[in-house]
Design an enzyme around this catalytic site. Structure first.
Site, PDB file in Angstrom:
ATOM      1  N   LYS A  10       6.338   2.442  19.094  1.00 49.86           N
ATOM      2  CA  LYS A  10       6.426   3.658  18.272  1.00 49.86           C
ATOM      3  C   LYS A  10       6.208   3.403  16.776  1.00 49.86           C
ATOM      4  CE  LYS A  10       9.656   6.416  21.037  1.00 49.86           C
ATOM      5  NZ  LYS A  10      11.085   6.852  21.041  1.00 49.86           N
ATOM      6  N   GLY A  11       6.521   2.234  16.287  1.00 53.31           N
ATOM      7  CA  GLY A  11       6.296   1.949  14.866  1.00 53.31           C
ATOM      8  C   GLY A  11       7.577   1.939  14.060  1.00 53.31           C
ATOM      9  N   VAL A  12       7.641   1.035  13.085  1.00 51.03           N
ATOM     10  CA  VAL A  12       8.872   0.833  12.305  1.00 51.03           C
ATOM     11  C   VAL A  12       8.653   0.888  10.796  1.00 51.03           C
ATOM     12  CG1 VAL A  12      10.067  -0.531  14.050  1.00 51.03           C
ATOM     13  CG2 VAL A  12       8.526  -1.677  12.450  1.00 51.03           C
ATOM     14  N   ARG A  58       9.020  -0.387  21.862  1.00 51.96           N
ATOM     15  CA  ARG A  58       9.019  -1.848  21.995  1.00 51.96           C
ATOM     16  C   ARG A  58       8.812  -2.490  20.639  1.00 51.96           C
ATOM     17  NH1 ARG A  58       5.435  -3.102  26.335  1.00 51.96           N
ATOM     18  NH2 ARG A  58       7.350  -3.144  27.535  1.00 51.96           N
ATOM     19  N   ASN A  97       7.577  -7.960  17.226  1.00 55.02           N
ATOM     20  CA  ASN A  97       8.104  -9.152  16.549  1.00 55.02           C
ATOM     21  C   ASN A  97       9.379  -8.760  15.810  1.00 55.02           C
ATOM     22  OD1 ASN A  97       8.700 -11.176  14.596  1.00 55.02           O
ATOM     23  ND2 ASN A  97       6.603 -11.955  14.775  1.00 55.02           N
ATOM     24  N   GLY A 131       0.829  -1.203   0.000  1.00 52.30           N
ATOM     25  CA  GLY A 131       0.000   0.000   0.000  1.00 52.30           C
ATOM     26  C   GLY A 131       0.859   1.246   0.000  1.00 52.30           C
ATOM     27  N   PHE A 132       1.706   1.351   1.019  1.00 51.44           N
ATOM     28  CA  PHE A 132       2.688   2.441   1.122  1.00 51.44           C
ATOM     29  C   PHE A 132       2.026   3.812   1.166  1.00 51.44           C
ATOM     30  CE2 PHE A 132       4.524  -1.025  -1.548  1.00 51.44           C
ATOM     31  CZ  PHE A 132       5.277  -1.600  -0.542  1.00 51.44           C
ATOM     32  N   GLU A 162       8.080   3.218   8.507  1.00 51.03           N
ATOM     33  CA  GLU A 162       8.516   4.276   7.598  1.00 51.03           C
ATOM     34  C   GLU A 162       9.912   4.802   7.883  1.00 51.03           C
ATOM     35  OE1 GLU A 162       4.795   6.652   6.472  1.00 51.03           O
ATOM     36  OE2 GLU A 162       4.243   5.741   8.374  1.00 51.03           O
TER      37      GLU A 162
END
Lengths: 747, 169, 349
Positions: A708-710, A635, A638, A244-245, A712
């Site tokens: 926090k998310g990875v 954190r 996975n 999707g991006f 982008e």
């Protein structure tokens, strides 16, 4: 002391590098993407794309197209059926104005100017060809024009539209050393491998869609609005997205037209955009021209950082690449300003594309920082450390967490940065290739959206968790299930996860690198709610070993409830439920970030990327031979999947630095390289020597899960690191991306 | 014009009739034979998502006219391994997280099977990268793909000594 | 795609009889089917020649020559051990083109007949004299594409890698047609656009390539041959510039030399005078530079300042240098690439 890539055990599931739960479906071809569905009676739809960027369609040979065997209908502005939603308005806050044959005007090349419906894909394609459109063309505007620029305030992703702290002009004027440079970035197109598709089927006024969506509930609301039906009449299935991006969160004109065709023709309709039509109606990353003015004092402290970005939008809607945002929160500049200006071009409306703003902005910022370090005679990493921001520049707000210093240190160690000569053109390999090393700081904000979830604990001790999340490859099927399993105190294999369908609770938007935190937060809340109910039952049940214990002292693990201060007092979920009528327990939960939390702390992922390039000294072809990225993103749920996200982002950085650029025909305005042979993205041979390190951060402020998310951040930092490495190899400062052979060949 | 070919498709020989000489192998599989595992990414031979084996060799189904295939043997992702089992390449793709969205994956896997059969790359990561460059992965799982091909090559050529994961690529 | 009749002749004679204006030969399909999809080729009949017997052989003769059937797949030719040993730069050029999948489908004959990769040629709505004679040339608005050999009417660049070393090695094309068989020297197979860009080769309508021969003399370059291809990404990309260079060295001097360039002209480009400059000289940077520059002497005045001209000269120069060093024992991991080895070692100056 943070450690490298140590699996962090949060419960028994999160932190584990388990393989993808959808892995077998994907490697066997069983995973059904939208266009893989084929209801009986299907018609195939195909848009005729405009071959000019500005003007009017004056003629379409409809009779010829309709006479082609298998063609059922041609939709044009002259006969386009009524659409309840006005395409000039926007159904949701993230929507853009779309083109659905509302008139004969052409606003960009590739815009749909007709749609052919046919019994077979072959007939549809030939029908489109036979339309042979004629145009009254006007001169298109397709390049950034300073003269036409006007100030804009792009909607930031977790950042304000503009910043000003201190007297930037005075600071820049008084600097010991000053820099004033302009960098440009090229228009880029998402090009997910799965093109935009839909299979639409109506039963009465109920609409069934197989459609890849990064935002299922929002998409349903938008389609309901377009077709004037209640949102509950729309079902949308989107179990897998073929990438999707950022391009698949909102409705596009071709998809709306296909749904409309299905309604008026009374048959299911399938549309799958040809690759060439992915260069128009589906969004793109707009080109930028960024001016950066930096100043430092005698101690090499940044006294001024001024970042202005000029970017494009379409003639009829607004999305500006928020590139200058990259400078808002990274370096401790005493005076700081970020501004945006825009121009209107005859192109499709740009949109968010992986790391919108930060990707382009950090490319320019990190190169400018490298230039400033060069001027100061400093190592680029040392220069960044001298200007490390302990609190958010300008506002002084604390960071919710920021292990960037560890990223710098660990990345540099792994890369061998200490051996880097300060001046360029100092290194060669055995074959005489020029070798250069460069680095860049990575950053991306850590926003959250809103999501809901439901969890059901079954009498047999298994559970069902549900939310309409979107898995476009980031691993939602797996990582969200891990979070839910931990909340329920169950091993992963006992948890069934239903996702990717609009009948489920709203899983929010897969965007802004915030999906795991948001949908995961909702699942965590739902699971916690179930355990709370179960604990109430157990502690009130005289037959339970937990009887009489206060609810707060009870926790769940491995399918049992137990007392936190006396683990010998425990009971299996099944046993508790069996005595409670053998009924299942259902709980609900939601997640969103309270506005006051968002105010209190600056929240971002950070990282450091180190690049090695080799450049042929005569032919100037470039290859990125090593990339080491160290990232701190809260954190990691996975590590296996997070690493893949970071690798992927870094490879996008290779593409942005060296390959990706859409070229417009100056006369017609159409994209000349609208295919995958001409619009280059990295191939396997472009990728060698990749390494990812993750630095664990314990972040109690960002959200309950500390995520926090990875998705982008990998793009950011990398582009600049490669540009800087090319300078270090060749001594040439190329201030445009992608960097091409011709730039390096120039004397 | 109505056409008919005899095809051995995923091990089963069958007569297949279709109505139009324009039909490519890709559209035959996806739209006529209910085998949508083979994916359409560019429809022009530029991305490799539609890679299948024709007579044991990897090829792009999108540029292959179905009518040319009389007597051919075609293997798609659906027929790579018996139901309920995984081919070593499929297993290696899972082990090495060699995909994200999964859309290019059937083509990547069929291409890897073809590459290993060609025997030119071995476990040399650089030769694998070159050999797999006809398959674009926009998620950019290339690091894992190279590791997966190494692992699968090892397990297929030397099944006893196969390491679980590949060399550093 | 326009509907078409599909024919699958069993013999060469049948195939030649079936041909008529509006028909197209189908080999591997990697070029024709693509052109049909984008509306550039609209044949009414597609003649699948792949069932014709006798066109898929690779024969290596004892005298060093070779005869290759027109239906031999690119990958089969490149992987043929005897062929690759004898003509290493042909094998390398083959393997530097397209992708593994496409090389498994593409045929030798089709590769020789490839359509150009001009963006406007590929967009049926635009003006293109090659596709639609008399309609004009939209490539002129960017000053044209080819550096050399272009005309006012067309400046499209020939896309083939394979044709570059074949031209260098004096290959001969065997053609069958309604009037019988004939042989076409490779140098005369492709023609410059001139006033008739629509005619890209000297084959007559209805003629079909049946085989290609490499002369016995071509094998003497086996020890000193190189194909080098500069690209915008590491693999799966057309050449910005390419060069096939082959030398025969005796007693430290060049006794025979071949040099052909790709990516710069409407046909593969070779300048015998540039080769002649090398004869009798010891291999060295200066003489290679002179020969390479000479190969671009004919560049159009407008292309003089074009960066691709400089790149082409340097590509030729480096290919000559690599040829002088000697053909490697095994094909490099990245065929044709500037990046010959993945060596990680780095030395500090």
């Amino acid at each position: 002391m943070p450690e490298i890539a140590q699996p962090f055990r949060f419960g028994s599931n999160a932190g584990q590098p388990v393989t993808r739960r959808d892995g077998i479906a994907k490697v066997t071809g069983a995973a059904a993407f939208a266009a893989d569905t084929a209801p009986a009676g299907l018609l195939h739809a195909l848009c005729a794309p405009a071959a000019i960027a500005r003007g009017r369609v004056t003629h379409l040979d409809i009779a010829r197209a309709e006479s082609h065997p298998g063609v059922v209908r041609v939709l044009t502005p002259a006969n386009r059926p009524f659409l309840e939603g006005d395409p000039a308005e926007k159904p949701t806050m993230f929507s853009f104005r779309i083109e659905v044959l509302q008139d004969d005007s052409v606003r960009y090349a590739g815009q749909p100017i007709a749609m052919v419906l046919a019994e077979t894909p072959e007939a549809a394609a030939e029908g489109v060809r036979l339309l042979n459109p004629q145009y009254a063309a006007e001169t298109p505007r397709v390049t950034l024009d300073e003269e036409a620029a006007y100030p804009v305030e792009p909607g930031g992703f977790g950042r304000p539209a503009a910043t000003l702290h201190g007297d930037i002009e005075a600071a820049h004027g008084a600097a010991t050393r000053a820099l004033d440079v302009t960098y440009t970035t090229a228009p880029q197109y998402h090009n997910a491998m799965e093109t935009h598709a839909v299979v639409a089927e109506w039963t009465g006024d109920r609409l069934h869609l197989a459609l890849p969506s990064q935002a299922l509930a929002m998409s349903c609301a938008a389609y309901a609005w377009f077709f004037g039906i209640p949102v509950e009449n729309v079902t949308l299935s989107s179990p897998y997205l073929g990438g999707g991006f950022g391009s698949k969160a909102i409705p596009t004109g071709p998809q709306v037209l296909a749904i409309l065709a299905a309604r008026v023709l009374g048959r299911p309709v399938k549309l799958m955009l040809p690759r060439a039509q992915m260069f128009g109606p589906t969004g793109h990353r707009g080109a930028t021209r960024q001016r950066l003015r930096l100043g430092i004092d005698d101690d090499f402290a940044l006294t001024a950082l001024d970042h202005d970005s000029l970017s494009e939008t379409s003639s009829f809607d607004d999305f500006h690449e928020p590139a200058a945002n990259a400078s808002q929160g990274l370096y401790a500049a005493q005076a700081l300003r970020s501004t945006h200006r825009g121009v209107r071009l005859d192109v499709g409306t740009p949109g968010p594309m992986r790391a919108p703003g930060e990707a382009s902005g950090s490319a320019a910022l990190e190169c400018a920082m490298d230039e400033m370090a060069e001027q100061a005679g400093l190592d680029p990493l040392a220069f960044r450390l001298l200007n490390y921001a302990e609190t958010e520049p300008g506002t002084g707000r604390p960071y919710s967490s920021k292990a960037l210093r560890d990223c710098y240190r660990l990345g540099a160690e792994r890369f061998g940065w200490a051996h880097r000569p300060l001046t360029p053109r100092q290194m060669r390999d055995a074959e005489g290739m020029l070798v250069g090393w460069g680095m860049g700081t990575a950053l991306f904000p850590a926003p959250m959206f809103q999501a809901q979830a439901r969890a059901t604990l079954n009498p047999d001790g298994t559970a069902l968790v549900e939310t309409a999340a979107a898995d476009m490859g980031q691993g939602a099927w797996t990582a969200l299930a891990q979070i839910a399993a931990d909340a329920l105190g169950l091993p992963l294999e006992k948890v069934t996860f239903h996702s990717g369908h609009s009948s489920l609770p709203d899983g929010g938007v897969a965007g802004g690198s915030g999906h795991t935190a948001t949908a995961g937060g909702a699942l965590h809340a739902a699971g916690t709610d179930v355990i709370r109910q179960l604990a109430e039952i157990a502690t009130a049940d005289p037959a339970s070993p937990l009887h009489g214990a206060g609810n707060a002292r009870v926790a769940a693990r491995d399918g049992q409830l137990f007392l936190v201060d006396d683990e010998t007092r425990a009971e299996a979920f099944e046993a508790i439920l069996a005595r409670h009528g053998g009924q299942s327990l259902t709980g609900g939960g939601s997640a969103a970030r309270p506005p006051e939390d968002a105010q209190r702390h600056a929240m971002s992922s950070h990282g450091a990327v180190f690049a090695e390039v080799k450049v042929d000294p005569e032919l100037c072809q470039v290859r990125v031979t090593r990339l080491v990225g160290a990232f701190a993103a809260g954190r990691i749920i996975n590590p296996r999947l997070a690493d893949s996200q970071l690798y992927g982002g870094m490879i996008w950085g290779i593409g942005m630095a060296l390959h990706e650029e859409a070229h417009h025909d100056p006369r017609t305005g159409r994209v000349l390289n609208a295919d995958l042979a001409g619009y280059h993205v990295p191939v396997n041979a472009d990728v060698t020597g990749l390494e990812v390190l993750t630095v664990h951060e314990e972040d109690p402020h960002v959200n309950i899960l500390g995520i926090k998310g990875v998705g982008e951040i990998g793009v950011t930092g990398t582009v600049g690191a490669i540009g800087n490495a090319i300078w270090h190899a060749t001594g040439k400062r190329i201030r445009r991306f992608p960097i091409r052979i011709e730039d390096l060949l120039a004397e | 014009m109505s056409l008919s070919i005899t095809l051995t498709l995923n091990g089963v020989t069958r007569a297949i009739a279709f109505e139009d000489a324009r039909v490519t192998l890709l559209d035959l599989l996806r739209d006529r034979l209910d085998l949508p595992g083979t994916k359409k990414g560019c429809d022009r031979g530029q991305c490799g998502a539609c890679t299948v084996l024709v007579n044991g060799r990897r090829t792009t189904a999108c540029l292959t006219l179905a009518a040319t295939l009389e007597g051919a043997e075609v293997t798609t992702i659906e027929g790579l391994a018996p139901e309920g089992t995984l081919h070593p390449v499929q297993q290696a793709f899972i082990d090495n997280d060699a995909f994200q969205c999964g859309y290019c994956t059937p083509g990547q896997i069929m291409s890897a099977v073809g590459l290993i059969a060609e025997g030119r790359a071995g476990t040399d990561p650089e030769r694998i990268r070159e050999g797999m460059s006809g398959n674009i992965c926009r998620c950019a799982a290339y690091h894992g793909i190279t590791l997966a091909v190494q692992q699968a090559t090892r397990s297929m050529v030397h099944p006893d000594t196969a390491a679980k994961t590949g060399d550093a690529a | 795609m326009k509907p078409f009749d599909f024919k699958q002749p069993a013999t060469l004679e049948q195939a030649l009889t079936l041909w008529h204006p509006g028909a197209a030969w189908l080999g591997g399909g990697t070029n024709l089917v693509d052109l049909m999809k984008i509306g550039v080729a609209r044949p009414d009949t597609v003649i699948d020649i792949t069932r014709i017997p006798g066109l898929s052989e690779i024969d290596l003769a004892d005298d060093g020559s070779a005869r290759i059937g027109a239906l031999v797949k690119n990958s089969d030719l490149a992987d043929h051990p005897g062929f690759a040993a004898r003509f290493p730069m042909v094998a390398e050029a083959l393997l530097s083109g397209a992708s593994g999948q496409l090389r498994n489908a593409a045929t030798l004959g089709g590769n020789l007949m490839q359509a150009p990769r001009c963006p406007w040629f590929q967009l049926p709505e635009s003006a293109c004299n090659r596709r639609n004679p008399g309609s004009g040339c939209d490539a002129r608005q960017v000053g044209g594409l080819a550096l050399i050999g272009a005309s006012e009417g067309c400046s499209a660049i020939h896309p083939s890698d394979l044709c570059v070393p074949l031209l260098a090695l004096d290959a001969v094309v065997e053609v069958a047609g309604p009037d019988g068989h004939r042989e076409v020297p490779f140098a005369t197979l492709h023609r410059l656009p001139g006033e008739h860009p629509e005619t890209a080769t000297t084959l007559a309508p209805g003629e079909l390539i049946v085989a290609l021969r490499l002369p016995a003399g071509a094998a003497r370059f086996a020890g000193h041959a190189a194909y080098l291809k500069v690209r915008e990404r590491t693999s799966f990309a057309f050449a910005l510039t390419s060069a096939a260079a082959a030398l025969e060295l005796r007693d430290g001097r060049i006794t025979a030399a071949r040099l052909a360039l790709g990516g710069i002209a409407p046909k593969p480009w070779r300048v015998p005078e540039a080769e002649a400059l090398l004869i009798g000289q010891p291999p060295g940077a200066e003489v290679f530079a002179r020969a390479a520059a000479h190969a671009l002497e004919g560049a159009d005045p407008a292309a003089r300042k074009n960066w691709r001209r400089l790149l082409a000269i340097r590509t030729a120069q480096k290919a000559l240098h690599m040829a002088a060093l000697g053909t490697p024992e095994t094909l490099p991991a990245l065929p044709g690439s500037v990046f010959r080895s993945p060596a990680q070692e780095v030395s500090h100056a």
